[in-house]
Design a protein around this motif. Structure first.
Motif, PDB file in Angstrom:
ATOM      1  N   GLU A  98      57.601  27.237  32.134  1.00  0.00           N
ATOM      2  CA  GLU A  98      58.905  27.285  31.495  1.00  0.00           C
ATOM      3  C   GLU A  98      59.080  28.666  30.877  1.00  0.00           C
ATOM      4  O   GLU A  98      58.269  29.098  30.082  1.00  0.00           O
ATOM      5  N   ILE A  99      60.141  29.334  31.262  1.00  0.00           N
ATOM      6  CA  ILE A  99      60.393  30.705  30.800  1.00  0.00           C
ATOM      7  C   ILE A  99      61.776  30.767  30.130  1.00  0.00           C
ATOM      8  O   ILE A  99      62.575  29.847  30.281  1.00  0.00           O
ATOM      9  N   GLY A 100      62.049  31.852  29.420  1.00  0.00           N
ATOM     10  CA  GLY A 100      63.387  31.974  28.835  1.00  0.00           C
ATOM     11  C   GLY A 100      63.399  32.592  27.457  1.00  0.00           C
ATOM     12  O   GLY A 100      62.584  33.471  27.149  1.00  0.00           O
ATOM     13  N   GLU A 120      60.380  39.852  33.258  1.00  0.00           N
ATOM     14  CA  GLU A 120      59.177  40.016  34.087  1.00  0.00           C
ATOM     15  C   GLU A 120      58.897  38.752  34.896  1.00  0.00           C
ATOM     16  O   GLU A 120      58.519  38.810  36.072  1.00  0.00           O
ATOM     17  N   GLN A 121      59.113  37.590  34.267  1.00  0.00           N
ATOM     18  CA  GLN A 121      58.838  36.339  34.979  1.00  0.00           C
ATOM     19  C   GLN A 121      59.960  35.999  35.977  1.00  0.00           C
ATOM     20  O   GLN A 121      59.714  35.374  37.007  1.00  0.00           O
ATOM     21  N   MET A 122      61.180  36.445  35.697  1.00  0.00           N
ATOM     22  CA  MET A 122      62.256  36.310  36.686  1.00  0.00           C
ATOM     23  C   MET A 122      61.949  37.173  37.914  1.00  0.00           C
ATOM     24  O   MET A 122      62.166  36.743  39.058  1.00  0.00           O
ATOM     25  N   ARG A 123      61.423  38.365  37.682  1.00  0.00           N
ATOM     26  CA  ARG A 123      61.014  39.240  38.800  1.00  0.00           C
ATOM     27  C   ARG A 123      59.932  38.572  39.640  1.00  0.00           C
ATOM     28  O   ARG A 123      59.947  38.648  40.872  1.00  0.00           O
ATOM     29  N   ILE A 146      70.698  37.801  31.414  1.00  0.00           N
ATOM     30  CA  ILE A 146      69.473  38.033  32.192  1.00  0.00           C
ATOM     31  C   ILE A 146      69.517  37.299  33.531  1.00  0.00           C
ATOM     32  O   ILE A 146      69.143  37.860  34.565  1.00  0.00           O
ATOM     33  N   ILE A 147      70.005  36.060  33.555  1.00  0.00           N
ATOM     34  CA  ILE A 147      70.009  35.377  34.858  1.00  0.00           C
ATOM     35  C   ILE A 147      70.998  36.043  35.820  1.00  0.00           C
ATOM     36  O   ILE A 147      70.780  36.042  37.031  1.00  0.00           O
ATOM     37  N   LYS A 148      72.033  36.682  35.285  1.00  0.00           N
ATOM     38  CA  LYS A 148      72.980  37.422  36.141  1.00  0.00           C
ATOM     39  C   LYS A 148      72.316  38.641  36.792  1.00  0.00           C
ATOM     40  O   LYS A 148      72.758  39.098  37.846  1.00  0.00           O
ATOM     41  N   ASN A 154      67.314  31.173  41.481  1.00  0.00           N
ATOM     42  CA  ASN A 154      68.044  30.031  40.921  1.00  0.00           C
ATOM     43  C   ASN A 154      67.042  29.071  40.293  1.00  0.00           C
ATOM     44  O   ASN A 154      65.849  29.364  40.235  1.00  0.00           O
ATOM     45  N   GLY A 155      67.521  27.938  39.799  1.00  0.00           N
ATOM     46  CA  GLY A 155      66.593  27.011  39.158  1.00  0.00           C
ATOM     47  C   GLY A 155      67.312  26.024  38.265  1.00  0.00           C
ATOM     48  O   GLY A 155      68.422  25.587  38.565  1.00  0.00           O
ATOM     49  N   ILE A 156      66.677  25.714  37.144  1.00  0.00           N
ATOM     50  CA  ILE A 156      67.178  24.703  36.214  1.00  0.00           C
ATOM     51  C   ILE A 156      67.299  25.318  34.822  1.00  0.00           C
ATOM     52  O   ILE A 156      66.356  25.961  34.351  1.00  0.00           O
ATOM     53  N   VAL A 157      68.450  25.112  34.188  1.00  0.00           N
ATOM     54  CA  VAL A 157      68.530  25.402  32.751  1.00  0.00           C
ATOM     55  C   VAL A 157      68.170  24.078  32.082  1.00  0.00           C
ATOM     56  O   VAL A 157      68.946  23.130  32.070  1.00  0.00           O
TER      57      VAL A 157
END
Length: 261
Positions: A98-100, A120-123, A146-148, A154-157
């Protein structure tokens, strides 16, 4: 409660110490009660190995590996290498999470550190072509920004707590909206509005167990078969049959993770 649904819990923490005394008993109990799958989400460095182990020892548990914003200081290049190594060896690790961002607690790492580690974890997710499980608490603006930046991810909020407008922005970017037991609480006006307006094909159900047990079990330790109460509440809000909601949210999760299960 005897369960009449086929449940996939898209966010759980069975590695949590709250389950240390009876983990195997609980996992058997929920499996016998209609739970066909669980996505166990790591949150700390310690929980990465524990989550990986749970997926190996339990046929119906899948894993997401990542560092939660509360523990952002634990993330570094060595941890990233470890995560990549585990994912390469274990096909049941199907997401980064879980990141964010979490701006609720003052004692959390600074906003700058959280944002850096989130990016970094989105990368990493982009590189590995995996969906992400996003934690967003009182950080809607920065989360969206950041998600933009990562249109290929993609994923889950998860445990969604934002407005209808924020939910619609997330959906446009390819994200699903995770609904927890909060939707069953008496004061849950905001999330009820979100459930009303978000199309069924973009909703997912989750426990975040051992936290946030739905009514009538609010305040108790949560577990995956309690998702039945969430399904029924969504059905009530959307004026649908609970079974229709149940099948739809399961299909939504399958669609998200595509070839991973």
């Amino acid at each position: 409660m005897e369960n009449k649904y086929v449940i996939f819990d898209t966010h759980a923490h069975y590695d949590d110490e709250a389950f240390d005394e009876d983990r195997e008993t609980i996992l058997k109990q929920i499996k016998d009660n209609g739970v066909i799958g669980i996505l166990n989400c790591a949150s700390s460095y310690k929980s990465i190995e524990k989550t990986n182990k749970l997926t190996i020892e339990n046929d119906f548990i899948y894993g997401a590996l990542g560092i939660h914003p509360e523990n952002a200081n634990e993330f570094n290049s060595n941890v990233e290498i470890e995560i990549i190594d585990l994912i390469e060896k274990n096909k049941k690790i199907i997401a980064i999470g879980e990141i964010g961002l979490d701006y609720y607690w003052d004692e959390n790492p600074s906003k700058d550190i959280q944002k850096q580690v989130f990016r970094e974890q989105m990368r990493l997710a982009e590189k590995l072509k995996l969906p992400v499980i996003i934690h967003d608490r009182e950080a809607h603006g920065d989360t969206l920004e950041i998600i933009k930046e990562f249109p290929n991810v993609n994923g889950i909020v998860h445990c969604f707590s934002g407005s209808v407008e924020f939910a619609m922005e997330c959906i446009k970017l390819g994200y699903y909206i995770g609904i927890t037991g909060v939707v069953t609480f008496k004061n849950a006006k905001k999330i009820i509005e979100v459930v009303k307006h978000v199309p069924l094909e973009k909703l997912l159900v989750e426990t975040d167990c051992p936290y946030m047990a739905p009514a009538p079990n609010r305040g108790k330790r949560n577990k995956s078969d309690y998702i039945a109460y969430i399904i029924e509440q969504i059905a009530l809000i959307k004026e649908l049959e609970p079974k229709e909601v149940n099948l739809a949210v399961n299909d939504n999760f399958k669609r998200l993770i595509q070839n991973n299960i």
